[in-house]
Design a protein around this motif. Structure first.
Motif, PDB file in Angstrom:
ATOM      1  N   ASP A  97      14.547  -2.195   2.473  1.00 27.20           N
ATOM      2  CA  ASP A  97      15.542  -2.652   1.505  1.00 27.20           C
ATOM      3  C   ASP A  97      15.194  -2.235   0.093  1.00 27.20           C
ATOM      4  OD1 ASP A  97      17.876  -3.823   2.312  1.00 27.20           O
ATOM      5  OD2 ASP A  97      16.967  -5.737   2.780  1.00 27.20           O
ATOM      6  N   LYS A  98      13.945  -2.469  -0.293  1.00 28.02           N
ATOM      7  CA  LYS A  98      13.579  -2.184  -1.668  1.00 28.02           C
ATOM      8  C   LYS A  98      12.067  -2.029  -1.784  1.00 28.02           C
ATOM      9  CE  LYS A  98      14.653  -3.538  -6.408  1.00 28.02           C
ATOM     10  NZ  LYS A  98      15.450  -4.418  -7.272  1.00 28.02           N
ATOM     11  N   VAL A  99      11.644  -1.187  -2.729  1.00 26.98           N
ATOM     12  CA  VAL A  99      10.221  -1.010  -3.012  1.00 26.98           C
ATOM     13  C   VAL A  99       9.971  -1.410  -4.465  1.00 26.98           C
ATOM     14  CG1 VAL A  99       8.272   0.589  -3.081  1.00 26.98           C
ATOM     15  CG2 VAL A  99      10.067   0.884  -1.356  1.00 26.98           C
ATOM     16  N   PHE A 100       8.938  -2.215  -4.665  1.00 24.62           N
ATOM     17  CA  PHE A 100       8.542  -2.628  -6.009  1.00 24.62           C
ATOM     18  C   PHE A 100       7.311  -1.820  -6.412  1.00 24.62           C
ATOM     19  CE2 PHE A 100      10.714  -6.202  -4.069  1.00 24.62           C
ATOM     20  CZ  PHE A 100      11.611  -6.581  -5.060  1.00 24.62           C
ATOM     21  N   ILE A 101       7.424  -1.121  -7.532  1.00 12.62           N
ATOM     22  CA  ILE A 101       6.371  -0.233  -8.006  1.00 12.62           C
ATOM     23  C   ILE A 101       5.781  -0.792  -9.302  1.00 12.62           C
ATOM     24  CG2 ILE A 101       5.822   2.109  -8.785  1.00 12.62           C
ATOM     25  CD1 ILE A 101       6.622   2.038  -5.900  1.00 12.62           C
ATOM     26  N   GLN A 102       4.455  -0.750  -9.396  1.00 13.12           N
ATOM     27  CA  GLN A 102       3.799  -1.211 -10.624  1.00 13.12           C
ATOM     28  C   GLN A 102       4.172  -0.313 -11.795  1.00 13.12           C
ATOM     29  OE1 GLN A 102      -0.435  -1.816 -10.246  1.00 13.12           O
ATOM     30  NE2 GLN A 102      -0.766  -1.560 -12.451  1.00 13.12           N
ATOM     31  N   ALA A 136       2.150  -0.985  -5.041  1.00 17.04           N
ATOM     32  CA  ALA A 136       3.445  -0.815  -4.364  1.00 17.04           C
ATOM     33  C   ALA A 136       3.595  -1.819  -3.225  1.00 17.04           C
ATOM     34  CB  ALA A 136       3.583   0.602  -3.821  1.00 17.04           C
ATOM     35  N   VAL A 137       4.744  -2.500  -3.212  1.00 20.30           N
ATOM     36  CA  VAL A 137       5.081  -3.431  -2.128  1.00 20.30           C
ATOM     37  C   VAL A 137       6.529  -3.166  -1.731  1.00 20.30           C
ATOM     38  CG1 VAL A 137       5.319  -5.840  -1.424  1.00 20.30           C
ATOM     39  CG2 VAL A 137       3.483  -5.191  -3.001  1.00 20.30           C
ATOM     40  N   ALA A 138       6.783  -3.097  -0.421  1.00 18.63           N
ATOM     41  CA  ALA A 138       8.127  -2.832   0.078  1.00 18.63           C
ATOM     42  C   ALA A 138       8.618  -3.989   0.934  1.00 18.63           C
ATOM     43  CB  ALA A 138       8.149  -1.544   0.900  1.00 18.63           C
ATOM     44  N   SER A 139       9.912  -4.268   0.849  1.00 15.78           N
ATOM     45  CA  SER A 139      10.522  -5.270   1.724  1.00 15.78           C
ATOM     46  C   SER A 139      11.290  -4.559   2.835  1.00 15.78           C
ATOM     47  CB  SER A 139      11.464  -6.184   0.932  1.00 15.78           C
ATOM     48  OG  SER A 139      12.519  -5.445   0.355  1.00 15.78           O
ATOM     49  N   ILE A 140      11.077  -5.009   4.062  1.00 16.83           N
ATOM     50  CA  ILE A 140      11.744  -4.438   5.230  1.00 16.83           C
ATOM     51  C   ILE A 140      12.937  -5.306   5.600  1.00 16.83           C
ATOM     52  CG2 ILE A 140      11.457  -3.644   7.612  1.00 16.83           C
ATOM     53  CD1 ILE A 140       8.461  -3.682   7.146  1.00 16.83           C
ATOM     54  N   GLY A 181       0.826  -1.204   0.000  1.00 20.56           N
ATOM     55  CA  GLY A 181       0.000   0.000   0.000  1.00 20.56           C
ATOM     56  C   GLY A 181       0.859   1.251   0.000  1.00 20.56           C
ATOM     57  N   ILE A 182       0.493   2.209  -0.817  1.00 22.88           N
ATOM     58  CA  ILE A 182       1.327   3.404  -1.001  1.00 22.88           C
ATOM     59  C   ILE A 182       1.461   4.220   0.270  1.00 22.88           C
ATOM     60  CG2 ILE A 182       1.579   5.536  -2.336  1.00 22.88           C
ATOM     61  CD1 ILE A 182      -0.058   4.189  -4.565  1.00 22.88           C
ATOM     62  N   ARG A 183       0.346   4.512   0.912  1.00 19.74           N
ATOM     63  CA  ARG A 183       0.386   5.331   2.127  1.00 19.74           C
ATOM     64  C   ARG A 183       1.193   4.656   3.229  1.00 19.74           C
ATOM     65  NH1 ARG A 183       0.563  10.190   3.204  1.00 19.74           N
ATOM     66  NH2 ARG A 183      -1.244  10.597   1.872  1.00 19.74           N
ATOM     67  N   ALA A 184       1.017   3.351   3.390  1.00 17.07           N
ATOM     68  CA  ALA A 184       1.741   2.629   4.436  1.00 17.07           C
ATOM     69  C   ALA A 184       3.248   2.676   4.205  1.00 17.07           C
ATOM     70  CB  ALA A 184       1.265   1.183   4.495  1.00 17.07           C
ATOM     71  N   ILE A 185       3.647   2.583   2.944  1.00 20.00           N
ATOM     72  CA  ILE A 185       5.076   2.620   2.636  1.00 20.00           C
ATOM     73  C   ILE A 185       5.648   4.010   2.892  1.00 20.00           C
ATOM     74  CG2 ILE A 185       6.802   2.345   0.814  1.00 20.00           C
ATOM     75  CD1 ILE A 185       4.943   0.250  -0.445  1.00 20.00           C
ATOM     76  N   ILE A 186       4.899   5.042   2.507  1.00 28.51           N
ATOM     77  CA  ILE A 186       5.346   6.415   2.770  1.00 28.51           C
ATOM     78  C   ILE A 186       5.547   6.623   4.263  1.00 28.51           C
ATOM     79  CG2 ILE A 186       4.666   8.849   2.716  1.00 28.51           C
ATOM     80  CD1 ILE A 186       3.234   8.284   0.072  1.00 28.51           C
ATOM     81  N   GLU A 187       4.601   6.181   5.059  1.00 30.35           N
ATOM     82  CA  GLU A 187       4.692   6.356   6.515  1.00 30.35           C
ATOM     83  C   GLU A 187       5.883   5.587   7.088  1.00 30.35           C
ATOM     84  OE1 GLU A 187       0.901   5.293   8.094  1.00 30.35           O
ATOM     85  OE2 GLU A 187      -0.095   7.101   7.361  1.00 30.35           O
ATOM     86  N   ALA A 188       6.144   4.395   6.546  1.00 36.51           N
ATOM     87  CA  ALA A 188       7.275   3.603   7.022  1.00 36.51           C
ATOM     88  C   ALA A 188       8.598   4.301   6.707  1.00 36.51           C
ATOM     89  CB  ALA A 188       7.245   2.213   6.389  1.00 36.51           C
ATOM     90  N   ILE A 189       8.687   4.879   5.518  1.00 38.56           N
ATOM     91  CA  ILE A 189       9.901   5.607   5.133  1.00 38.56           C
ATOM     92  C   ILE A 189      10.115   6.808   6.043  1.00 38.56           C
ATOM     93  CG2 ILE A 189      10.991   6.999   3.317  1.00 38.56           C
ATOM     94  CD1 ILE A 189       9.578   5.188   1.266  1.00 38.56           C
ATOM     95  N   GLU A 190       9.046   7.575   6.250  1.00 41.70           N
ATOM     96  CA  GLU A 190       9.151   8.769   7.087  1.00 41.70           C
ATOM     97  C   GLU A 190       9.444   8.423   8.548  1.00 41.70           C
ATOM     98  OE1 GLU A 190       9.295  11.701   5.763  1.00 41.70           O
ATOM     99  OE2 GLU A 190       8.872  10.880   3.780  1.00 41.70           O
TER     100      GLU A 190
END
Length: 244
Positions: free
Chosen positions: A24-29, A70-74, A9-18
Motif C-alpha cells: 500500500d505505502k512505503v515510508f522513507i526516512q 524504510a518501512v512498508a505496509s502490505i 528494511g530496504i532490501r526486504a522491501i525491494i524484494e517484496a516489490i519485485e
C-alpha cells in the motif's frame, strides 16, 4: 501499523516489490541516502508504489526493529485489475454499479464507504494508486470486514478509469456541490459509476471535465458540505431506491 502487515528494511522491501506483493505505502526516512535506498526509490517508481518521506521518529513508532530508514505496509487484500472488474461485472449484470474514489485519503472514511458500498450492492470500488487511503487495520475495522467482500482495484489515473467505463457503456456521475441537479433528479437506474472526491478538494477538475453528469445533495445549513462517507451513502442509497 500492524506488525503482521509491515515490512521493514530496504532490501526486504525491494524484494517484496519485485515479488509482486500488494504494497500500500512505503515510508522513507527524510534525507535518507545510499545506493540501496536509490535502488528502492527506482523500484517504487517503476512499480507505481505510493511512498512518502517522514521523520525517523515516525519510523521508530511504526516498528522497533532495525528498519534502515524504510518501512512498508502490505495490503491485507489482493487488488483486481480494472479490465477484469469491469468485464466480469458487465457479463453478469445488466445494470452494474461501480464506485470511484478520487484521492480519498482518510482510512476511516475509506472503510466507512466500503461498508456502505457492500450494503448497497456496489460491484467494485476503483481508487488511485497514488494519494488514496491505504487498506490497513483502520480500513478493515471501519469497514466491519466488508473490505474482504467487495472487489477493489487500483489505477494509475482516475481519468483512464472514467474513459474505460464510458467506453464500456457505463454512465459516470460525479458528486459535486456545484452541480445544477440534485441526486434525486438524476437517472440512476442504468449502468452507473459514482465518483466521490477527496475530503478537502472534491473531484479533481480534470476528472470533472470528462464525466457524463454531476449531482449534489441539498444542504439546509451554513455548513458547506457533508462528510464524504455520509455523502457517498446518500448517493448510493438513492441509487438503490431507484433500482428497487
Amino acid at each position: 501499523m500492524e506488525q503482521d502487515n509491515q515490512i521493514f528494511g530496504i532490501r526486504a522491501i525491494i524484494e517484496a516489490i519485485e515479488a509482486g506483493k500488494d504494497i500500500d505505502k512505503v515510508f522513507i526516512q527524510k534525507e535518507a541516502q545510499g545506493d540501496l535506498m536509490s535502488d528502492l526509490l527506482k523500484s517504487m517508481r517503476k512499480n507505481n508504489i505510493n511512498f512518502s518521506y517522514v521523520p525517523i521518529e515516525k519510523l521508530n513508532r511504526l516498528t522497533s526493529k532495525n528498519h534502515q530508514g524504510a518501512v512498508a505496509s502490505i495490503s491485507p487484500i489482493s487488488f483486481v485489475s480494472l479490465e477484469e472488474l469491469v468485464e466480469k461485472t458487465i457479463e453478469t449484470k445488466e445494470k452494474p454499479l461501480f464506485l470511484i474514489l478520487d484521492q480519498i485519503s482518510d482510512a476511516r472514511n475509506f472503510g466507512a464507504i466500503i461498508r456502505t458500498a457492500a450494503c448497497c450492492g456496489v460491484d467494485g470500488i476503483i481508487i488511485s494508486k497514488n494519494g488514496a487511503a491505504p487498506v490497513n487495520g483502520d480500513t478493515v475495522k471501519t469497514s466491519a470486514g466488508a473490505v474482504f467482500n467487495i472487489p477493489i482495484c487500483k489505477v494509475d489515473h482516475i481519468k483512464d478509469a472514467v474513459f474505460y467505463l464510458q467506453s464500456s457503456g457505463v454512465t459516470t456521475l460525479g458528486a459535486s456541490e456545484k452541480a445544477s441537479k440534485e441526486i434525486y433528479d438524476v437517472e440512476c437506474n442504468q449502468p452507473l459509476a459514482i465518483i466521490m472526491g477527496s475530503e478537502d478538494r472534491g473531484i479533481n477538475p480534470s476528472v470533472l471535465k470528462i464525466i457524463d453528469e454531476t449531482a449534489k445533495l441539498p444542504i439546509h445549513s451554513s455548513i458547506a458540505s457533508l462528510n464524504v462517507s455520509v455523502a457517498c451513502g446518500a448517493f448510493l442509497y438513492e441509487t438503490l431506491r431507484q433500482r428497487r
